[in-house]
Design a protein around this motif. Structure first.
Motif, PDB file in Angstrom:
ATOM      1  N   PHE A  75       0.831  -1.213   0.000  1.00 25.25           N
ATOM      2  CA  PHE A  75       0.000   0.000   0.000  1.00 25.25           C
ATOM      3  C   PHE A  75       0.857   1.252   0.000  1.00 25.25           C
TER       4      PHE A  75
ATOM      5  N   ARG B  85       0.965   8.736  -6.208  1.00 25.98           N
ATOM      6  CA  ARG B  85       0.908  10.156  -5.870  1.00 25.98           C
ATOM      7  C   ARG B  85       1.910  10.961  -6.684  1.00 25.98           C
TER       8      ARG B  85
ATOM      9  N   TYR C 113       1.157   3.834  -2.950  1.00 27.71           N
ATOM     10  CA  TYR C 113       0.590   5.144  -2.634  1.00 27.71           C
ATOM     11  C   TYR C 113       1.529   6.269  -3.068  1.00 27.71           C
TER      12      TYR C 113
ATOM     13  N   CYS D 235      -7.672   0.031   1.863  1.00 29.00           N
ATOM     14  CA  CYS D 235      -6.448   0.422   1.146  1.00 29.00           C
ATOM     15  C   CYS D 235      -6.559   0.113  -0.344  1.00 29.00           C
TER      16      CYS D 235
ATOM     17  N   LEU E 246      -6.307   3.045  -3.360  1.00 21.80           N
ATOM     18  CA  LEU E 246      -5.353   3.018  -4.473  1.00 21.80           C
ATOM     19  C   LEU E 246      -6.067   3.030  -5.820  1.00 21.80           C
TER      20      LEU E 246
END
Length: 237
Positions: free
Chosen positions: A61, A69, A65, A206, A210
């Motif tokens: 995760f 991002r 992430y 999670c 995502l």
């Protein structure tokens, strides 16, 4: 007078009973407070795969992430620079800017710039193919978190069922069906179900976080790709 003697004897008996009860209570072993760490240990071997799944899910995760991002950061400055260089006929400079950006959008625009001079449909196809590859990179290993969300509760239920089977097996061997024996073993085995459900719920959340981030990046890439194609069509209008 006789009545007073009887009352005194009764009071003495009550006092003796209370004292004996207090002495027996004091003699009983004090139970330890229920500790979270002890419960996890008592959950048995099933807690090991549940713990491994929890660590695996969290590692994937956070890695995904930060990657997603980074890919979804604002690239308006890149589009402005590419547009300016194309309008001024500096194609090589535009390609160099896209290459140095090292972002999904930069790689998509670079592929389109290298196809300039060919039909627009071919340029669109090239950009679309690169976009699919970039999205596949962003979605890498996200499915594993979905698997964790599905099988962690199953491991928890497996541990509880195995514990219940063992409890009733022990009862059949010792012929002891007291509530203390049943509840004492059962509450410990229910820990595996609670742990499995907790890991599964966290992994489920999670996983969808995502996926929402990836969808947002896809929308942004598609918008920028359309803007780029419109830019290439401007001279021919």
């Amino acid at each position: 007078m006789m009545l007073l003697v009887q009352i005194a004897d009764t009071a003495k008996q009550v006092a003796d009973t209370v004292n004996r009860a207090a002495a027996q209570t004091a003699a009983l072993p004090q139970q330890d407070d229920l500790r979270f760490g002890d419960l996890l240990v008592k959950g048995g071997w099933v807690m090991i795969p549940i713990g491994i799944l929890a660590v695996l899910g969290l590692v994937i995760f956070f890695e995904r992430y930060f990657t997603i991002r980074k890919a979804g950061k604002n690239e308006s400055n890149l589009m402005v620079q590419v547009r300016e260089n194309i309008l001024n006929g500096r194609l090589e400079s535009a390609v160099a800017i896209c290459k140095n950006s090292n972002t999904p959008l930069g790689r998509m625009l670079q592929k389109g710039l290298l196809r300039i001079g060919r039909p627009i449909k071919e340029i669109e196809g090239a950009i679309e193919n690169v976009g699919k590859l970039e999205v596949a990179k962003l979605e890498k290993n996200i499915g594993i978190i979905g698997i964790v969300a599905g099988i962690a509760p199953m491991f928890g239920f497996l541990g509880t069922i195995a514990g219940v089977i063992k409890i009733f097996y022990d009862i059949s061997k010792t012929d002891n069906i007291s509530m203390g024996v049943i509840s004492g073993g059962l509450y410990v085995k229910m820990v595996t179900s609670a742990a499995g459900l907790f890991v599964g719920i966290v992994a489920y959340v999670c996983y969808h976080i995502l996926n929402m981030m990836v969808d947002k990046v896809i929308l942004k890439l598609e918008t920028d790709a359309i803007e780029f194609i419109d830019l290439l069509e401007e001279p021919s209008k």
